[in-house]
Each structure stands twice: as structure tokens, then as C-alpha cells.
Write a protein that holds these residues in place. Sequence first.
Motif, short mmCIF file in Angstrom:
data_model
loop_
_atom_site.label_atom_id
_atom_site.label_comp_id
_atom_site.label_asym_id
_atom_site.label_seq_id
_atom_site.Cartn_x
_atom_site.Cartn_y
_atom_site.Cartn_z
N GLY A 128 -33.61 -10.31 -31.93
CA GLY A 128 -32.62 -9.92 -30.94
C GLY A 128 -32.20 -8.48 -31.09
N LEU A 129 -32.03 -8.03 -32.35
CA LEU A 129 -31.59 -6.66 -32.60
C LEU A 129 -32.65 -5.65 -32.14
CD1 LEU A 129 -29.48 -4.78 -33.83
CD2 LEU A 129 -30.63 -5.04 -36.04
N ALA A 130 -33.90 -5.92 -32.44
CA ALA A 130 -34.98 -5.01 -32.02
C ALA A 130 -35.04 -4.90 -30.50
CB ALA A 130 -36.32 -5.51 -32.57
N THR A 131 -34.87 -6.04 -29.82
CA THR A 131 -34.90 -6.03 -28.36
C THR A 131 -33.69 -5.31 -27.79
OG1 THR A 131 -36.03 -8.19 -28.44
CG2 THR A 131 -35.14 -7.50 -26.32
N LEU A 132 -32.52 -5.53 -28.40
CA LEU A 132 -31.30 -4.85 -27.95
C LEU A 132 -31.41 -3.34 -28.12
CD1 LEU A 132 -28.36 -4.77 -27.01
CD2 LEU A 132 -27.67 -5.24 -29.37
N ILE A 133 -31.94 -2.90 -29.25
CA ILE A 133 -32.10 -1.46 -29.49
C ILE A 133 -33.04 -0.85 -28.43
CG2 ILE A 133 -33.10 0.25 -31.07
CD1 ILE A 133 -31.99 -1.46 -33.37
N THR A 134 -34.10 -1.58 -28.10
CA THR A 134 -35.02 -1.11 -27.07
C THR A 134 -34.29 -0.93 -25.75
OG1 THR A 134 -36.87 -2.27 -28.13
CG2 THR A 134 -37.17 -1.62 -25.83
N TRP A 135 -33.47 -1.92 -25.39
CA TRP A 135 -32.69 -1.82 -24.15
C TRP A 135 -31.75 -0.62 -24.18
CZ3 TRP A 135 -27.89 -1.41 -22.16
CH2 TRP A 135 -27.70 -1.75 -20.82
N LEU A 136 -31.03 -0.45 -25.29
CA LEU A 136 -30.06 0.64 -25.40
C LEU A 136 -30.72 2.00 -25.30
CD1 LEU A 136 -27.79 -0.77 -28.27
CD2 LEU A 136 -27.16 -0.48 -25.86
N VAL A 137 -31.86 2.16 -25.95
CA VAL A 137 -32.55 3.45 -25.93
C VAL A 137 -32.98 3.82 -24.50
CG1 VAL A 137 -34.67 4.64 -26.62
CG2 VAL A 137 -33.35 3.37 -28.32
N ALA B 88 -34.34 -0.59 -18.30
CA ALA B 88 -34.14 -0.97 -19.70
C ALA B 88 -34.49 -2.44 -19.91
CB ALA B 88 -32.69 -0.71 -20.11
N ALA B 89 -34.08 -3.30 -18.97
CA ALA B 89 -34.38 -4.72 -19.07
C ALA B 89 -35.88 -4.99 -19.00
CB ALA B 89 -33.66 -5.48 -17.96
N LEU B 90 -36.56 -4.29 -18.11
CA LEU B 90 -38.00 -4.47 -17.95
C LEU B 90 -38.76 -4.06 -19.22
CD1 LEU B 90 -38.32 -3.17 -14.30
CD2 LEU B 90 -38.92 -5.47 -15.06
N VAL B 91 -38.39 -2.91 -19.77
CA VAL B 91 -39.07 -2.44 -20.98
C VAL B 91 -38.78 -3.37 -22.16
CG1 VAL B 91 -39.22 -0.56 -22.66
CG2 VAL B 91 -39.08 -0.04 -20.22
N ALA B 92 -37.51 -3.78 -22.30
CA ALA B 92 -37.14 -4.67 -23.40
C ALA B 92 -37.84 -6.02 -23.27
CB ALA B 92 -35.63 -4.86 -23.43
N SER B 93 -37.97 -6.52 -22.04
CA SER B 93 -38.60 -7.82 -21.84
C SER B 93 -40.09 -7.77 -22.18
CB SER B 93 -38.41 -8.30 -20.39
OG SER B 93 -39.11 -7.46 -19.48
N VAL B 94 -40.72 -6.63 -21.97
CA VAL B 94 -42.13 -6.48 -22.32
C VAL B 94 -42.31 -6.43 -23.83
CG1 VAL B 94 -44.10 -4.89 -22.22
CG2 VAL B 94 -42.80 -5.39 -20.14
N PHE B 95 -41.37 -5.79 -24.51
CA PHE B 95 -41.48 -5.63 -25.96
C PHE B 95 -41.06 -6.88 -26.74
CE2 PHE B 95 -42.12 -1.20 -25.11
CZ PHE B 95 -42.82 -0.73 -26.21
N ALA B 96 -40.20 -7.72 -26.17
CA ALA B 96 -39.69 -8.88 -26.90
C ALA B 96 -40.80 -9.80 -27.44
CB ALA B 96 -38.72 -9.68 -26.01
N PRO B 97 -41.79 -10.19 -26.64
CA PRO B 97 -42.86 -11.03 -27.19
C PRO B 97 -43.66 -10.31 -28.28
CG PRO B 97 -42.90 -11.06 -24.79
CD PRO B 97 -41.98 -9.97 -25.20
N MET C 170 -39.98 -16.31 -20.67
CA MET C 170 -38.73 -15.62 -20.32
C MET C 170 -39.01 -14.20 -19.86
SD MET C 170 -35.54 -16.64 -22.80
CE MET C 170 -36.25 -15.84 -24.22
N SER C 171 -39.90 -13.51 -20.57
CA SER C 171 -40.24 -12.14 -20.21
C SER C 171 -40.86 -12.07 -18.81
CB SER C 171 -41.20 -11.55 -21.24
OG SER C 171 -40.59 -11.45 -22.51
N ALA C 172 -41.76 -13.00 -18.53
CA ALA C 172 -42.40 -13.03 -17.22
C ALA C 172 -41.37 -13.29 -16.11
CB ALA C 172 -43.49 -14.10 -17.19
N LEU C 173 -40.44 -14.21 -16.37
CA LEU C 173 -39.40 -14.51 -15.39
C LEU C 173 -38.46 -13.33 -15.20
CD1 LEU C 173 -38.59 -18.21 -16.32
CD2 LEU C 173 -39.44 -17.40 -14.11
N LEU C 174 -38.16 -12.61 -16.27
CA LEU C 174 -37.31 -11.42 -16.16
C LEU C 174 -37.97 -10.37 -15.27
CD1 LEU C 174 -35.94 -11.04 -19.80
CD2 LEU C 174 -34.54 -11.14 -17.72
N VAL C 175 -39.25 -10.15 -15.47
CA VAL C 175 -39.97 -9.18 -14.63
C VAL C 175 -39.96 -9.65 -13.18
CG1 VAL C 175 -42.21 -8.13 -14.15
CG2 VAL C 175 -41.41 -8.34 -16.52
N TYR C 176 -40.20 -10.94 -12.97
CA TYR C 176 -40.19 -11.50 -11.62
C TYR C 176 -38.83 -11.32 -10.96
CZ TYR C 176 -40.03 -15.01 -7.92
OH TYR C 176 -39.85 -15.66 -6.72
#
Length: 201
Positions: A125-134, A145-154, A173-179
Motif C-alpha cells: 500500500g505504501l509503495a502504491t501511495l508514494i507512486t500516486w503522490l509523486v 496519478a491513479a492510472l500510473v499507481a494502478s499500473v504499478f500496484a500489480p 482491480m487495476s484493470a477496473l480502475l483503468v476502465y
Amino acid sequence: MNTLLFAVIAYLIGSVSFAVVVSKLFGLSDPRTYGSKNPGATNVLRSGNKAAAALTLLGDGAKGWFAVWLAQHYADRFGVGDVGIALVAIAVFLGHLWPVFFRFVGGKGVATALGVLLGLNGWLGLATLITWLVIAYAFRYSSLAALVASVFAPFYYGLLFGFDGILLAVLAMSALLVYRHRQNIGNLLAGKESRIGSKKK
């Protein structure tokens, strides 16, 4: 049977839309009627009420974390294994996207997905959150930010734990977020996407 019960409970937890509930408590307009019409923290922020937006973000994230924690905490007692936890992760996320309490009109799931990831593993969760914040800080676009973080989460999950059933849930979840962000993708490409903190119209 217990796994199905946990999934149903998770879906119902996810169906609580904090954007709508918090906005009503604060006497604000329904977030489904202005801005992006998305019942989420970013759109609530467009009302100008930062406290309401923060509570929405916290609530939507907390319900994702709580559903996963509940499944993990009682997994051994009720025989809910990794497959069950993966189903719970997806169920609470689907509840947010298509909530039964709000005529199946829900948000895009960013905060809830983050809560699920934090519930699965704090480092994930922390790694994904940091990606979003950056990305959000650099470009001021919540959707980007959400799109990039969702790609990196898996990718982060795979590095930490390898391939398993829960990784499939994270991928879903990542696929649904992108959708759910497909309109935002079009707006970003056209230069029409609203930046973080912009007021409602």
C-alpha cells in the motif's frame, strides 16, 4: 459457504459511499451532481470543503482496509484461505464501484483500492501511495496519478510475493480502475482534465 458470506459482507461494506454520506452531513451538494459527477474525494474537494474531502478519502480507504482485515483476522476460524481473501478484496472494491445502497452508481475506487492494498500488505500500500503522490504532485492530475499507481500496484505485489491468487485480484482491480478512468484518459489526451483543487462548475 463462509467464503461467499465474507464476500457478500465485503460488498455491502464497499457499498457505503462516504462521498454522498459526508456531503449530506456537511450540508453540501450531492457530489454526483457537479464536477466529474464522481462520488469520490477528489470531486468532493471541488466543493471547496477540504474537511469533507479528507473524511471521504479516509472513509473510502478505511472500508477497503477493514474488509480485508476482517477476512484475514477470521480466516483460520472460518476456513477462508487466500482465494477467499482475494474474493473479499474484489468484492469490497466492486461494492464501491457499484453500490447496492446508491442504485449501483459509485465512485472510481482509487481510495478503496488503496485501502485494500494496505490491508493486504502495508509495504504494498505504501509503495502504491508514494507512486500516486509523486505523480499527483508533479502533474496535479488525480486521474493520471491513479492510472500510473494502478499500473504499478500489480508490479509491486509481484516483486513482494510472486504470482498467486491475490495477485489476480490486484490485477483485476487495476484493470477496473483503468476502465473507470476511460473518460479521464480522453480528457487528459485532449488537455481538458481538471486539476487537483479546481472548483466545481
